[in-house]
Design a protein around this motif. Structure first.
Motif, PDB file in Angstrom:
ATOM      1  N   ASN A 170      44.235  50.300  49.163  1.00 13.65           N
ATOM      2  CA  ASN A 170      44.814  50.154  50.504  1.00 13.65           C
ATOM      3  C   ASN A 170      44.755  48.683  50.882  1.00 13.65           C
ATOM      4  O   ASN A 170      43.666  48.165  51.159  1.00 13.65           O
ATOM      5  CB  ASN A 170      44.025  50.988  51.518  1.00 13.65           C
ATOM      6  CG  ASN A 170      44.198  52.481  51.257  1.00 13.65           C
ATOM      7  OD1 ASN A 170      45.196  53.069  51.675  1.00 13.65           O
ATOM      8  ND2 ASN A 170      43.263  53.086  50.555  1.00 13.65           N
ATOM      9  N   ARG A 171      45.910  48.013  50.827  1.00 15.27           N
ATOM     10  CA  ARG A 171      45.935  46.591  51.152  1.00 15.27           C
ATOM     11  C   ARG A 171      46.129  46.432  52.652  1.00 15.27           C
ATOM     12  O   ARG A 171      46.734  47.286  53.287  1.00 15.27           O
ATOM     13  CB  ARG A 171      47.052  45.900  50.366  1.00 15.27           C
ATOM     14  CG  ARG A 171      46.780  45.991  48.891  1.00 15.27           C
ATOM     15  CD  ARG A 171      47.251  44.801  48.083  1.00 15.27           C
ATOM     16  NE  ARG A 171      46.628  44.821  46.765  1.00 15.27           N
ATOM     17  CZ  ARG A 171      47.096  45.532  45.732  1.00 15.27           C
ATOM     18  NH1 ARG A 171      48.169  46.280  45.880  1.00 15.27           N
ATOM     19  NH2 ARG A 171      46.465  45.520  44.546  1.00 15.27           N
ATOM     20  N   ARG A 379      31.552  37.856  49.865  1.00 13.87           N
ATOM     21  CA  ARG A 379      31.998  36.467  49.952  1.00 13.87           C
ATOM     22  C   ARG A 379      31.478  35.661  48.764  1.00 13.87           C
ATOM     23  O   ARG A 379      32.167  34.821  48.210  1.00 13.87           O
ATOM     24  CB  ARG A 379      31.557  35.825  51.279  1.00 13.87           C
ATOM     25  CG  ARG A 379      32.609  36.018  52.396  1.00 13.87           C
ATOM     26  CD  ARG A 379      31.992  35.968  53.748  1.00 13.87           C
ATOM     27  NE  ARG A 379      30.782  36.746  53.830  1.00 13.87           N
ATOM     28  CZ  ARG A 379      30.734  38.077  53.765  1.00 13.87           C
ATOM     29  NH1 ARG A 379      31.846  38.778  53.557  1.00 13.87           N
ATOM     30  NH2 ARG A 379      29.615  38.721  53.853  1.00 13.87           N
ATOM     31  N   GLU A 380      30.283  35.977  48.314  1.00  9.03           N
ATOM     32  CA  GLU A 380      29.776  35.288  47.118  1.00  9.03           C
ATOM     33  C   GLU A 380      30.642  35.636  45.919  1.00  9.03           C
ATOM     34  O   GLU A 380      30.934  34.796  45.073  1.00  9.03           O
ATOM     35  CB  GLU A 380      28.312  35.680  46.866  1.00  9.03           C
ATOM     36  CG  GLU A 380      27.339  35.041  47.840  1.00  9.03           C
ATOM     37  CD  GLU A 380      25.944  35.671  47.778  1.00  9.03           C
ATOM     38  OE1 GLU A 380      24.992  35.040  48.251  1.00  9.03           O
ATOM     39  OE2 GLU A 380      25.816  36.801  47.254  1.00  9.03           O
ATOM     40  N   PHE A 381      31.139  36.881  45.888  1.00  5.71           N
ATOM     41  CA  PHE A 381      32.001  37.243  44.755  1.00  5.71           C
ATOM     42  C   PHE A 381      33.329  36.480  44.825  1.00  5.71           C
ATOM     43  O   PHE A 381      33.818  35.969  43.815  1.00  5.71           O
ATOM     44  CB  PHE A 381      32.282  38.750  44.691  1.00  5.71           C
ATOM     45  CG  PHE A 381      33.156  39.069  43.513  1.00  5.71           C
ATOM     46  CD1 PHE A 381      34.525  39.217  43.668  1.00  5.71           C
ATOM     47  CD2 PHE A 381      32.615  39.105  42.233  1.00  5.71           C
ATOM     48  CE1 PHE A 381      35.343  39.428  42.569  1.00  5.71           C
ATOM     49  CE2 PHE A 381      33.418  39.321  41.125  1.00  5.71           C
ATOM     50  CZ  PHE A 381      34.789  39.477  41.292  1.00  5.71           C
ATOM     51  N   ASP A 382      33.893  36.407  46.042  1.00  5.11           N
ATOM     52  CA  ASP A 382      35.182  35.699  46.168  1.00  5.11           C
ATOM     53  C   ASP A 382      35.028  34.245  45.703  1.00  5.11           C
ATOM     54  O   ASP A 382      35.913  33.707  45.035  1.00  5.11           O
ATOM     55  CB  ASP A 382      35.669  35.742  47.623  1.00  5.11           C
ATOM     56  CG  ASP A 382      36.004  37.174  48.051  1.00  5.11           C
ATOM     57  OD1 ASP A 382      36.424  37.364  49.211  1.00  5.11           O
ATOM     58  OD2 ASP A 382      35.824  38.097  47.228  1.00  5.11           O
ATOM     59  N   ARG A 383      33.884  33.617  46.022  1.00  2.57           N
ATOM     60  CA  ARG A 383      33.654  32.242  45.552  1.00  2.57           C
ATOM     61  C   ARG A 383      33.565  32.214  44.030  1.00  2.57           C
ATOM     62  O   ARG A 383      34.136  31.361  43.369  1.00  2.57           O
ATOM     63  CB  ARG A 383      32.343  31.688  46.166  1.00  2.57           C
ATOM     64  CG  ARG A 383      32.457  31.340  47.623  1.00  2.57           C
ATOM     65  CD  ARG A 383      31.204  30.630  48.167  1.00  2.57           C
ATOM     66  NE  ARG A 383      31.046  30.946  49.587  1.00  2.57           N
ATOM     67  CZ  ARG A 383      30.048  31.693  50.076  1.00  2.57           C
ATOM     68  NH1 ARG A 383      29.107  32.151  49.267  1.00  2.57           N
ATOM     69  NH2 ARG A 383      29.988  31.978  51.369  1.00  2.57           N
ATOM     70  N   ILE A 389      40.029  37.239  48.498  1.00  2.00           N
ATOM     71  CA  ILE A 389      40.432  38.610  48.165  1.00  2.00           C
ATOM     72  C   ILE A 389      40.479  39.409  49.461  1.00  2.00           C
ATOM     73  O   ILE A 389      39.537  39.349  50.254  1.00  2.00           O
ATOM     74  CB  ILE A 389      39.428  39.235  47.164  1.00  2.00           C
ATOM     75  CG1 ILE A 389      39.374  38.378  45.898  1.00  2.00           C
ATOM     76  CG2 ILE A 389      39.813  40.667  46.849  1.00  2.00           C
ATOM     77  CD1 ILE A 389      38.277  38.761  44.937  1.00  2.00           C
ATOM     78  N   THR A 390      41.588  40.119  49.701  1.00  2.00           N
ATOM     79  CA  THR A 390      41.778  40.701  51.039  1.00  2.00           C
ATOM     80  C   THR A 390      41.494  42.197  51.115  1.00  2.00           C
ATOM     81  O   THR A 390      41.546  42.768  52.178  1.00  2.00           O
ATOM     82  CB  THR A 390      43.252  40.475  51.480  1.00  2.00           C
ATOM     83  OG1 THR A 390      44.080  41.040  50.456  1.00  2.00           O
ATOM     84  CG2 THR A 390      43.551  38.990  51.638  1.00  2.00           C
ATOM     85  N   LEU A 396      36.954  45.022  43.934  1.00  2.00           N
ATOM     86  CA  LEU A 396      36.323  45.841  42.888  1.00  2.00           C
ATOM     87  C   LEU A 396      37.075  45.694  41.563  1.00  2.00           C
ATOM     88  O   LEU A 396      36.458  45.592  40.500  1.00  2.00           O
ATOM     89  CB  LEU A 396      36.284  47.318  43.314  1.00  2.00           C
ATOM     90  CG  LEU A 396      35.558  48.244  42.343  1.00  2.00           C
ATOM     91  CD1 LEU A 396      34.067  47.935  42.317  1.00  2.00           C
ATOM     92  CD2 LEU A 396      35.777  49.713  42.686  1.00  2.00           C
ATOM     93  N   THR A 397      38.375  45.625  41.647  1.00  2.00           N
ATOM     94  CA  THR A 397      39.177  45.464  40.421  1.00  2.00           C
ATOM     95  C   THR A 397      38.886  44.118  39.757  1.00  2.00           C
ATOM     96  O   THR A 397      38.684  44.039  38.548  1.00  2.00           O
ATOM     97  CB  THR A 397      40.670  45.592  40.768  1.00  2.00           C
ATOM     98  OG1 THR A 397      40.879  46.856  41.411  1.00  2.00           O
ATOM     99  CG2 THR A 397      41.535  45.529  39.520  1.00  2.00           C
ATOM    100  N   PHE A 398      38.812  43.057  40.575  1.00  2.00           N
ATOM    101  CA  PHE A 398      38.472  41.733  40.012  1.00  2.00           C
ATOM    102  C   PHE A 398      37.069  41.747  39.405  1.00  2.00           C
ATOM    103  O   PHE A 398      36.838  41.199  38.330  1.00  2.00           O
ATOM    104  CB  PHE A 398      38.535  40.655  41.105  1.00  2.00           C
ATOM    105  CG  PHE A 398      39.929  40.161  41.397  1.00  2.00           C
ATOM    106  CD1 PHE A 398      40.483  40.295  42.668  1.00  2.00           C
ATOM    107  CD2 PHE A 398      40.699  39.573  40.405  1.00  2.00           C
ATOM    108  CE1 PHE A 398      41.775  39.853  42.941  1.00  2.00           C
ATOM    109  CE2 PHE A 398      41.990  39.123  40.658  1.00  2.00           C
ATOM    110  CZ  PHE A 398      42.524  39.269  41.927  1.00  2.00           C
ATOM    111  N   ALA A 399      36.145  42.422  40.096  1.00  2.00           N
ATOM    112  CA  ALA A 399      34.760  42.451  39.603  1.00  2.00           C
ATOM    113  C   ALA A 399      34.680  43.226  38.293  1.00  2.00           C
ATOM    114  O   ALA A 399      33.977  42.837  37.351  1.00  2.00           O
ATOM    115  CB  ALA A 399      33.845  43.082  40.656  1.00  2.00           C
TER     116      ALA A 399
END
Ligand SMILES: NC(=O)C1=CN([C@@H]2O[C@H](COP(=O)(O)OP(=O)(O)OC[C@H]3O[C@@H](n4cnc5c(N)ncnc54)[C@H](O)[C@@H]3O)[C@@H](O)[C@H]2O)[C@H](O)CC1
Ligand SMILES: [K+]
Length: 504
Positions: A170-171, A379-383, A389-390, A396-399
């Motif tokens: 769900n974007r 936020r640590e993951f986005d860095r 990532i919105t 989760l997909t990126f991780a």
């Protein structure tokens, strides 16, 4: 319990229908009965009920449920939206049954314009517009209807999933057309979207209704997503034999703290001791030495000559290393960190500033040795990922991709923390509460996981047990001190009871 995608749930339906066997219309009756009973438990017969039914089987559930509520004496008004003049077979059958029985107060089939009914604060709205078959965000008339429902003063119950919410991705939308439910009565199994923070505003209280779908199918069908089961965690517990001594219970090293951030090192070290490590050594700046020695007398202290971690040390005598809490962001700390990672052979947990420094030196992430354990909050993951990532699903997909590409173990922290494994699998934790959203909570998790690694648990099991124990200790603490007052030290103080619960 496995988490299935919308497509897999349809497979599960089919398998249940073929192998129970049970006719699809009868499975719908079973679902509707479960929904009806759940509503009767919470709302009395004096509650006026307005049902919005869609053209698919979510609508079919709603129609069958309406008939059952009417049979029990509820006053039910039903609106069936058949805009494209195509109903699913089961939905059509239940429309004919409702019309044939004539028990609901009003039944309106809408094929074009729609005069919305008055919805008061006494009304219970049941949302049976769309369920796991929604293909894209709602627009047009359905979006207007959703807006009308959300603006009403009525209580809302959504069948299976709030209409407008997809079961997985769900974007964010300019004007989200998603029903905001007070209660979501989901059928048999939680959907992936129900584990994401950005969907919580629509779900309300989620109750899972057992509709006896095939256990064999669920147990055997391969799924990427799973949840931690208490029984599994209990089965992992290592015994302490009577001849144990501190040298055989694991030697953990924590590289943490900087000037003004001694607390992070204290919390991580205490949590490490409380989680069964035989010995804990804290490498911390000389300015924190006295504080550390007084606060955590059980820990041995190694001292860095600077006010921050400035050089890598020999780690051959340790079974696990936790790096990051309160480390600071000095450039020489970053260089020492990368050098430490290259020369350390035992399992490593990276958290907090260690992750932020990796994110600040983007190319370093790809140079990480295999089998790193990383515990980023969003936020640590986005860095780390080097991008904004919105949506939680995208994160989760990126991780998952990063865990696979780096052969790493990534715990995406949140209300349902998710462990992303090198093989692409994801396991959600289901313990913990909002009281744990407090400074130092992450330092405690780092200490717990480092201890479990030092005790000899595998990386995967140390992460699963660490998440589970951290959340369970947080739940015990919340019962004792309340969510508002809960601080990280309370989580540590509750670790003994959390471990004892697992030993039962
Ligand atoms: N195992 C179970 O969980 C069971 C669930 N049941 C119920 O069945 C629905 C899923 O039914 P399905 O027919 O597959 O899908 P929906 O009812 O969600 O809707 C499909 C319907 O909607 C149209 N549609 C899709 N997207 C849009 C859109 N953006 N705008 C407009 N219309 C859209 C699509 O064309 C179809 O016509 C599940 O949620 C449960 O409630 C079973 O009853 C029993 C077992
Ligand atoms: K729904």
């Amino acid at each position: 319990m496995k988490i299935l995608t919308g497509a897999q749930i349809r497979e599960l339906d089919k398998y249940t229908i073929e192998h129970e066997p049970i006719a699809s219309i009868d499975l719908m009756e079973r679902s509707a009965r479960a929904i009806c009973n759940a509503i009767c438990e919470q709302w009395t017969q004096s509650t006026p009920i307005v049902v919005f039914a869609g053209p698919g089987n979510n609508g079919g559930d709603a129609l069958a449920m309406s008939r059952m509520l009417a049979e029990k004496g509820y006053v039910v008004d039903v609106f069936l939206f058949n805009i494209h003049n195509h109903l699913s077979e089961e939905c059509a059958k239940n429309r004919d049954r409702i019309i044939g029985e004539g028990l609901v107060r009003k039944f309106t089939e809408i094929t074009a314009n729609f005069e919305p009914p008055q919805l008061t604060e006494k009304t219970l709205v049941v949302d049976g517009l769309f369920g796991s078959g929604l293909k894209e965000p709602l627009t047009g008339g359905f979006a207007s209807l959703v807006k009308y429902i959300n603006q009403s003063p009525s209580q809302v119950v959504s069948i299976d999933i709030p209409s407008g919410l997809m079961t997985e991705s769900n974007r964010p939308q300019e004007e989200p057309a998603v029903v905001k439910a007070n209660v979501t009565l989901t059928l048999h199994i939680k959907k992936l979207a129900m584990f994401f923070a950005d969907c919580q505003q629509y779900l309300g209280e989620v109750r899972t209704l057992d509709i006896r779908l095939s256990k064999y199918f669920i147990d055997t069908f391969p799924s990427l997503y799973d949840t931690i089961e208490t029984s599994y965690i209990k089965s992992l517990m290592l015994k302490r034999d009577d001849f144990a001594h501190k040298g055989s219970m694991g030697n953990a090293l924590l590289i943490a703290g900087s000037r003004g951030m001694a607390g992070a090192a204290i919390l991580a070290s205490k949590a490490c001791m409380r989680s069964g490590a035989g010995k804990v050594t804290a490498l911390t700046p000389h300015c924190n030495l006295n504080i550390m020695q007084m606060a955590v007398p059980e820990a041995i202290c190694l001292v860095d000559r600077e006010n921050y971690y400035s050089e890598a040390i020999d780690t051959d005598c340790y079974q696990a290393v936790g790096i990051g809490p309160g480390l600071g962001k000095e450039e020489s700390t970053a260089l020492a960190l990368m050098s430490q990672l290259q020369q350390t052979n035992c399992p490593i947990v990276l958290d907090a500033d260690a992750l932020n420094m990796l994110g600040a030196h983007g190319s370093w992430v790809q140079q990480l040795p295999n089998n790193m354990i990383m515990t980023p909050h969003p936020r640590e993951f986005d860095r780390l990922a080097g991008r904004r990532i919105t949506s939680d699903y995208d994160r989760l997909t990126f991780a998952r991709d990063m865990a696979r590409d780096l052969c790493a173990y990534i715990i995406l922290k949140g209300h349902y923390s998710a462990l992303c494994l090198p093989d692409g699998g994801v396991v959600f934790n289901t313990t913990g509460n909002s009281g744990m959203a407090t400074a130092g909570s992450g330092d405690v998790l780092t200490g717990i996981i480092t201890a479990l690694l030092a005790r000899g648990y595998s990386r995967k099991n140390a992460c699963l047990m660490g998440m589970y124990l951290h959340g369970m200790a947080g739940d015990i603490a919340a019962k004792r001190v309340g969510k508002e007052s809960l601080i990280a030290s309370d989580i540590i103080d509750s670790l003994p009871e959390a471990f004892k619960n697992l030993e039962k």
